[in-house]
Design a protein around this motif. Structure first.
Motif, short mmCIF file in Angstrom:
data_model
loop_
_atom_site.label_atom_id
_atom_site.label_comp_id
_atom_site.label_asym_id
_atom_site.label_seq_id
_atom_site.Cartn_x
_atom_site.Cartn_y
_atom_site.Cartn_z
N UNK A 6 0.83 -1.21 0.00
CA UNK A 6 0.00 0.00 0.00
C UNK A 6 0.86 1.26 0.00
N UNK A 7 1.93 1.26 0.78
CA UNK A 7 2.83 2.39 0.83
C UNK A 7 3.50 2.61 -0.53
N UNK A 8 3.92 1.53 -1.17
CA UNK A 8 4.54 1.63 -2.49
C UNK A 8 3.55 2.20 -3.51
N UNK A 9 2.33 1.76 -3.47
CA UNK A 9 1.29 2.26 -4.37
C UNK A 9 1.02 3.74 -4.13
N UNK A 10 0.95 4.14 -2.87
CA UNK A 10 0.72 5.53 -2.52
C UNK A 10 1.85 6.42 -3.03
N UNK A 11 3.09 5.98 -2.82
CA UNK A 11 4.25 6.75 -3.28
C UNK A 11 4.29 6.85 -4.80
N UNK A 12 3.89 5.79 -5.49
CA UNK A 12 3.84 5.80 -6.95
C UNK A 12 2.82 6.82 -7.45
N UNK A 13 1.65 6.83 -6.85
CA UNK A 13 0.60 7.79 -7.23
C UNK A 13 1.05 9.22 -6.95
N UNK A 14 1.69 9.43 -5.81
CA UNK A 14 2.20 10.77 -5.48
C UNK A 14 3.25 11.23 -6.48
N UNK A 15 4.11 10.33 -6.91
CA UNK A 15 5.14 10.70 -7.87
C UNK A 15 4.53 11.03 -9.23
N UNK A 16 3.48 10.30 -9.65
CA UNK A 16 2.80 10.61 -10.90
C UNK A 16 2.13 11.98 -10.84
N UNK A 17 1.50 12.29 -9.71
CA UNK A 17 0.85 13.58 -9.53
C UNK A 17 1.88 14.70 -9.58
N UNK A 18 3.01 14.51 -8.92
CA UNK A 18 4.07 15.52 -8.94
C UNK A 18 4.62 15.70 -10.35
N UNK A 19 4.78 14.61 -11.09
CA UNK A 19 5.27 14.68 -12.46
C UNK A 19 4.30 15.45 -13.34
N UNK A 20 3.00 15.18 -13.18
CA UNK A 20 1.98 15.88 -13.96
C UNK A 20 1.98 17.36 -13.63
N UNK A 21 2.05 17.72 -12.34
CA UNK A 21 2.08 19.12 -11.96
C UNK A 21 3.33 19.81 -12.52
N UNK A 22 4.47 19.12 -12.47
CA UNK A 22 5.70 19.68 -13.00
C UNK A 22 5.56 19.94 -14.50
N UNK A 23 4.98 19.02 -15.24
CA UNK A 23 4.76 19.18 -16.68
C UNK A 23 3.87 20.38 -16.94
N UNK A 24 2.80 20.51 -16.19
CA UNK A 24 1.86 21.62 -16.40
C UNK A 24 2.52 22.96 -16.11
N UNK A 25 3.32 23.03 -15.08
CA UNK A 25 4.03 24.28 -14.77
C UNK A 25 5.07 24.58 -15.84
#
Length: 147
Positions: A6-25
């Motif tokens: 569960x922790x690995x899944x959560x961290x993966x989702x957080x990293x995808x969200x951060x990557x998407x936000x970085x791309x948008x900025x």
């Protein structure tokens, strides 16, 4: 083990969200830079940004990259200043990002200075490791506020 999964899944989702936000900025900044390059008539930087088959849609017609660069370089259209009123949240679809800006554009077209309210649609595509503009379209708004 279940907690670790569960922790690995959560961290993966957080990293995808951060990557998407970085791309948008990154796209928002690239768009802002593009407006300045257009005002400065910096065709070298614009040439690197525009995809080879990019299309540009204006009130007076549509054309490709080479003509757009020639128009900017010659000063036939001088994008003097884009007052950016609103930047909508970019839409990311795979390696494509769509960005809309509500602007008032002060430009010199031919020998006439004009100011118009526009909604500008910019389409960026990731090519190798670089973002390239594939389309740039101006839609004239009926009122300065766009309502």
């Amino acid at each position: 083990m279940k907690r670790l999964f569960l922790l690995s899944g959560f961290l993966f989702i957080c990293s995808l969200t951060a990557f998407t936000q970085n791309t948008k900025e990154q796209i928002k900044q690239l768009s802002k830079d593009k407006w300045q390059w257009m005002a400065d008539k910096d065709v070298e930087k614009l040439d690197a940004l525009f995809y080879e088959q990019a299309m540009f849609v204006h009130m007076g017609g549509s054309w490709g990259k080479e003509r757009e660069l020639n128009i900017i370089k010659s000063g036939f259209i001088h994008y003097k200043k884009a007052d950016i009123h609103e930047v909508l949240e970019p839409i990311e679809i795979g390696k494509t990002v769509i960005l809309l800006n509500r602007i008032t554009l002060l430009a010199v077209v031919g020998s006439n200075e004009v100011s118009n309210p526009f909604m500008v649609t910019e389409v960026y595509v990731k090519v190798d490791n670089d973002w390239k503009m594939g389309s740039h379209s101006f839609s004239r708004l009926m009122t300065p506020g766009g309502n």
